[in-house]
Design an enzyme around this catalytic site. Structure first.
Site, PDB file in Angstrom:
ATOM      1  N   GLY A  41      36.269  -4.914  14.428  1.00 57.97           N
ATOM      2  CA  GLY A  41      36.216  -5.722  13.277  1.00 57.97           C
ATOM      3  C   GLY A  41      37.100  -5.034  12.138  1.00 57.97           C
ATOM      4  O   GLY A  41      37.459  -3.797  12.128  1.00 57.97           O
ATOM      5  N   CYS A  42      37.373  -5.874  11.151  1.00 58.52           N
ATOM      6  CA  CYS A  42      37.944  -5.243   9.946  1.00 58.52           C
ATOM      7  C   CYS A  42      37.295  -4.117   9.147  1.00 58.52           C
ATOM      8  O   CYS A  42      37.721  -3.253   8.945  1.00 58.52           O
ATOM      9  CB  CYS A  42      38.630  -6.452   9.000  1.00 58.52           C
ATOM     10  SG  CYS A  42      37.173  -7.535   8.338  1.00 58.52           S
ATOM     11  N   PHE A  43      36.100  -4.514   8.745  1.00 58.20           N
ATOM     12  CA  PHE A  43      35.367  -3.500   8.112  1.00 58.20           C
ATOM     13  C   PHE A  43      35.074  -2.383   8.957  1.00 58.20           C
ATOM     14  O   PHE A  43      35.275  -1.168   8.361  1.00 58.20           O
ATOM     15  CB  PHE A  43      33.860  -3.922   7.607  1.00 58.20           C
ATOM     16  CG  PHE A  43      33.996  -4.614   6.203  1.00 58.20           C
ATOM     17  CD1 PHE A  43      34.284  -4.107   4.980  1.00 58.20           C
ATOM     18  CD2 PHE A  43      33.514  -5.986   6.388  1.00 58.20           C
ATOM     19  CE1 PHE A  43      34.410  -4.824   3.836  1.00 58.20           C
ATOM     20  CE2 PHE A  43      33.220  -6.809   4.926  1.00 58.20           C
ATOM     21  CZ  PHE A  43      33.722  -5.968   3.649  1.00 58.20           C
TER      22      PHE A  43
END
Length: 325
Positions: A134-136
């Protein structure tokens, strides 16, 4: 050439994948699957591609491509793979969250490897199935992995991270509408964001004894793309020693840069880079980590994983420059 298919072709991550792959020297885009836009030009959904590529969306899947990217909503990759079979040689890179956790990584005999190259590069090179982070999770893990590697996480970590509106996807919601988001700022999913599971999993991979809390406040920013994450925790190490540890950990990682200067998000937007800045105040270390949520946080990292899986230099097709102004 690597023949590539994209599933879920209308979203932001698919648009970035198309942009990267159509200029990739070792890849050829075979099909872009979208049931809602079948028969229409790619530029209908991705206006930045107008004049660059002559291809239409399709509702048919070529099961014999070399690699397929799943750009579906979270929880939808499993159902798609149950309904669509690919050849044994087809590699799969899932950009959703269906297979990121160890408990979910085995699907009908397919073992998905967590695709953070800075952590699992050797396994990725030998993998057929990848769960893209995921990005975070990418920004936060890259900020903390060097500490975990040396067993230096011994306290709670406080995290405040802000993402651009593209992180919410193309589907319109009350909090992604321009009239609401413009000149506005808010937090969401405080203390319970879905990326915490994969972050803790990776930290425990390097430091099994770490069981303190990641206190994470995610924010919605008034800008389209990028993640700006600040983290702080207690540390007895000097700043000089910490910088040396971070530089050593990322010495062979071409997309991560370590600095002690102030950094800003424009330095990474439109690139696959992560820049990490370290500061020390008393017994606390402040770590700032910045990435483009659609590139290093999604599509760029997916291409980086593809490169590793097919024996290419991991930077192939990813020499991208940010726009400073």
């Amino acid at each position: 050439m690597i023949n590539v298919g994209i599933i879920g072709g209308s979203g932001y991550t698919a648009g970035e994948l198309i942009r990267l792959l159509m200029f990739h020297p070792n890849a050829k885009l075979d099909f872009v699957y979208s049931t809602t836009n079948a028969g229409k030009p790619l530029s209908i959904a991705h206006h930045d591609l107008l004049g660059d590529i002559e291809m239409n969306f399709t509702d048919e899947v070529n099961p014999n491509v070399n690699v397929v990217f799943l750009c579906l909503g979270h929880g939808k990759s499993i159902s798609f793979l149950k309904e669509n079979q690919f050849a044994n040689h087809t590699k799969i890179i899932d950009l959703g969250n269906d297979f990121r956790l160890t408990a979910d990584a085995n699907f009908e005999g397919k073992q998905f490897i967590y695709g953070l190259p800075e952590l699992n590069k050797t396994s990725i090179k030998n993998a057929n199935y990848i769960a893209n982070p995921g990005c975070f999770a990418t920004a936060i893990q890259l900020a903390l992995l060097p500490l975990a590697s040396d067993g230096l996480l011994s306290e709670d970590v406080h995290i405040n991270a802000t993402t651009g509106s593209t992180g919410a996807g193309v589907g319109l919601a009350a909090t992604s509408h321009f009239s609401w988001r413009n000149n506005n700022f808010s937090h969401y999913k405080a203390f319970e964001h879905q990326h915490l599971g994969e972050i803790n999993q990776s930290l425990n991979q390097l430091q099994a004894s770490y069981n303190d809390e990641l206190i994470f406040i995610p924010n919605r920013g008034d800008f389209p793309r990028g993640i700006f994450a600040t983290l702080y925790t207690k540390s007895k190490e000097s700043l000089e020693d910490l910088v040396a540890k971070y530089e050593a950990f990322y010495a062979d990682q071409p997309f991560v840069t370590v600095t002690t200067t102030n950094i800003n998000m424009k330095q990474v937007v439109q690139t696959n880079k992560c820049i990490i800045s370290l500061m020390k105040k008393g017994n606390r270390i402040l770590i700032t980590s910045i990435i483009d949520n659609l590139l290093k946080g999604a599509s760029g990292q997916a291409v980086q994983n593809m490169n590793l899986m097919f024996g290419l230099d991991e930077t192939t097709g990813l020499h991208l420059k940010p726009s400073g102004f």
